[in-house]
Design a protein around this motif. Structure first.
Motif, PDB file in Angstrom:
ATOM      1  N   GLU A 134       5.992   6.886  12.498  1.00  0.00           N
ATOM      2  CA  GLU A 134       6.720   5.908  11.687  1.00  0.00           C
ATOM      3  C   GLU A 134       6.088   4.526  11.838  1.00  0.00           C
ATOM      4  OE1 GLU A 134      11.172   4.086  11.788  1.00  0.00           O
ATOM      5  OE2 GLU A 134      11.041   6.273  11.663  1.00  0.00           O
ATOM      6  N   ALA A 135       5.713   4.180  13.061  1.00  0.00           N
ATOM      7  CA  ALA A 135       5.072   2.879  13.297  1.00  0.00           C
ATOM      8  C   ALA A 135       3.740   2.787  12.566  1.00  0.00           C
ATOM      9  CB  ALA A 135       4.871   2.655  14.792  1.00  0.00           C
ATOM     10  N   PHE A 136       2.999   3.909  12.523  1.00  0.00           N
ATOM     11  CA  PHE A 136       1.722   3.927  11.801  1.00  0.00           C
ATOM     12  C   PHE A 136       1.944   3.664  10.318  1.00  0.00           C
ATOM     13  CE2 PHE A 136      -1.222   6.390   9.165  1.00  0.00           C
ATOM     14  CZ  PHE A 136      -2.420   5.779   9.493  1.00  0.00           C
ATOM     15  N   ASP A 179       2.983  -0.606   4.974  1.00  0.00           N
ATOM     16  CA  ASP A 179       4.061  -1.189   4.168  1.00  0.00           C
ATOM     17  C   ASP A 179       5.252  -0.273   3.914  1.00  0.00           C
ATOM     18  OD1 ASP A 179       2.551  -3.597   3.911  1.00  0.00           O
ATOM     19  OD2 ASP A 179       1.382  -2.647   2.326  1.00  0.00           O
ATOM     20  N   TYR A 180       5.354   0.842   4.627  1.00  0.00           N
ATOM     21  CA  TYR A 180       6.568   1.644   4.499  1.00  0.00           C
ATOM     22  C   TYR A 180       7.700   0.954   5.238  1.00  0.00           C
ATOM     23  CZ  TYR A 180       4.893   5.617   1.913  1.00  0.00           C
ATOM     24  OH  TYR A 180       4.432   6.412   0.897  1.00  0.00           O
ATOM     25  N   ASP A 181       8.852   0.847   4.582  1.00  0.00           N
ATOM     26  CA  ASP A 181      10.040   0.234   5.161  1.00  0.00           C
ATOM     27  C   ASP A 181      11.066   1.350   5.390  1.00  0.00           C
ATOM     28  OD1 ASP A 181      12.410  -1.081   5.748  1.00  0.00           O
ATOM     29  OD2 ASP A 181      12.091  -2.667   4.268  1.00  0.00           O
ATOM     30  N   LYS A 221       0.808  -1.223   0.000  1.00  0.00           N
ATOM     31  CA  LYS A 221       0.000   0.000   0.000  1.00  0.00           C
ATOM     32  C   LYS A 221       0.843   1.275   0.000  1.00  0.00           C
ATOM     33  CE  LYS A 221      -3.621  -2.577   2.274  1.00  0.00           C
ATOM     34  NZ  LYS A 221      -4.496  -2.664   1.125  1.00  0.00           N
ATOM     35  N   ASN A 222       2.114   1.160   0.386  1.00  0.00           N
ATOM     36  CA  ASN A 222       2.950   2.355   0.442  1.00  0.00           C
ATOM     37  C   ASN A 222       3.169   2.939  -0.947  1.00  0.00           C
ATOM     38  OD1 ASN A 222       4.662  -0.050   0.043  1.00  0.00           O
ATOM     39  ND2 ASN A 222       6.340   1.404   0.027  1.00  0.00           N
ATOM     40  N   ASN A 223       3.055   4.263  -1.018  1.00  0.00           N
ATOM     41  CA  ASN A 223       3.235   5.011  -2.257  1.00  0.00           C
ATOM     42  C   ASN A 223       2.196   4.658  -3.324  1.00  0.00           C
ATOM     43  OD1 ASN A 223       4.502   7.105  -3.567  1.00  0.00           O
ATOM     44  ND2 ASN A 223       6.030   5.821  -4.548  1.00  0.00           N
ATOM     45  N   VAL A 224       1.097   4.018  -2.889  1.00  0.00           N
ATOM     46  CA  VAL A 224      -0.026   3.740  -3.769  1.00  0.00           C
ATOM     47  C   VAL A 224      -1.277   4.312  -3.114  1.00  0.00           C
ATOM     48  CG1 VAL A 224      -1.369   1.962  -4.978  1.00  0.00           C
ATOM     49  CG2 VAL A 224       1.077   1.631  -4.637  1.00  0.00           C
ATOM     50  N   GLY A 225      -1.804   3.603  -2.114  1.00  0.00           N
ATOM     51  CA  GLY A 225      -3.003   4.057  -1.424  1.00  0.00           C
ATOM     52  C   GLY A 225      -2.726   5.026  -0.291  1.00  0.00           C
ATOM     53  N   LEU A 226      -1.524   4.974   0.245  1.00  0.00           N
ATOM     54  CA  LEU A 226      -1.104   5.914   1.291  1.00  0.00           C
ATOM     55  C   LEU A 226       0.326   6.341   0.971  1.00  0.00           C
ATOM     56  CD1 LEU A 226      -2.107   7.201   3.958  1.00  0.00           C
ATOM     57  CD2 LEU A 226      -0.872   5.410   5.158  1.00  0.00           C
TER      58      LEU A 226
END
Length: 198
Positions: free
Chosen positions: A179-181, A186-188, A157-162
């Motif tokens: 950062e935990a949120f 899916d942010y690494d 979902k990272n850089n797509v939906g959020l």
């Protein structure tokens, strides 16, 4: 959007229109992702010639004509392969100028649902908000768009939906709870730190 400046847009506007440029640029980031999602989803589901209809909520402070002119510019640039900041671009076969309209949010349930989603995510990030809570956005995780990074892989979902924009600057400006949120979407951040552009 954290710590980002676009000097080209700033030079084109004045103090009253700069807000329009910021709003339109944020919507551009959204439309780039939405048109890609519609294209990919249509391909999966066998839909030929998918089109995106946009209904904007009528709001004070937002100049609808300015927004439509900006979208038309993006469509023309995409067709001419001359998009400025072209990491991504809108899909001009899906995004149609003639399918953009506006109406009061009170008259359209879809606009009300969009407000709920945006508010939920905002309340989950903005810790100074009196209604701060991560739970509403976490409940929405299953409906937030994602994209597989490899064939038959899971959807990220990272850089797509959020999207945190730009992610390499956000790392220095968000706290551990934030950062935990974003990690739940899916942010690494460890990978981002290791691959930060100098």
């Amino acid at each position: 959007m954290i710590g980002y400046r676009n000097e080209r847009a700033e030079a084109a506007g004045n103090s009253s229109s700069n807000r329009q440029y910021l709003y339109n640029f944020v919507v551009r980031l959204l439309l780039e992702r939405v048109t890609a999602f519609v294209r990919d989803d249509a391909e999966i589901n066998g839909v030929e010639q998918p089109l995106l209809r946009i209904i904007m909520a009528s709001r004070r402070g937002h100049h609808f004509g300015h927004f439509k002119a900006y979208v038309l510019q993006l469509i023309r640039q995409a067709k001419a392969e001359s998009t400025f900041l072209n990491t991504r671009e809108v899909d001009p076969d899906i995004l149609k100028y003639s399918l953009i309209e506006r109406m009061p949010a009170s008259q359209h349930p879809g606009l009300q649902l969009a407000d709920i989603v945006v508010s939920s995510v905002f309340q989950s990030i903005e810790q100074s908000s009196p209604a701060y809570s991560e739970k509403p956005a976490e409940f929405l995780r299953s409906i937030i768009a994602g994209k597989p990074r490899w064939k038959d892989g899971r959807s990220f979902k990272n850089n797509v939906g959020l999207t945190i924009y730009p992610a390499n600057q956000a790392m220095d400006l968000i706290n551990k709870d934030q950062e935990a949120f974003f990690t739940k979407f899916d942010y690494d951040f460890e990978w981002l730190r290791q691959n930060r552009k100098k």
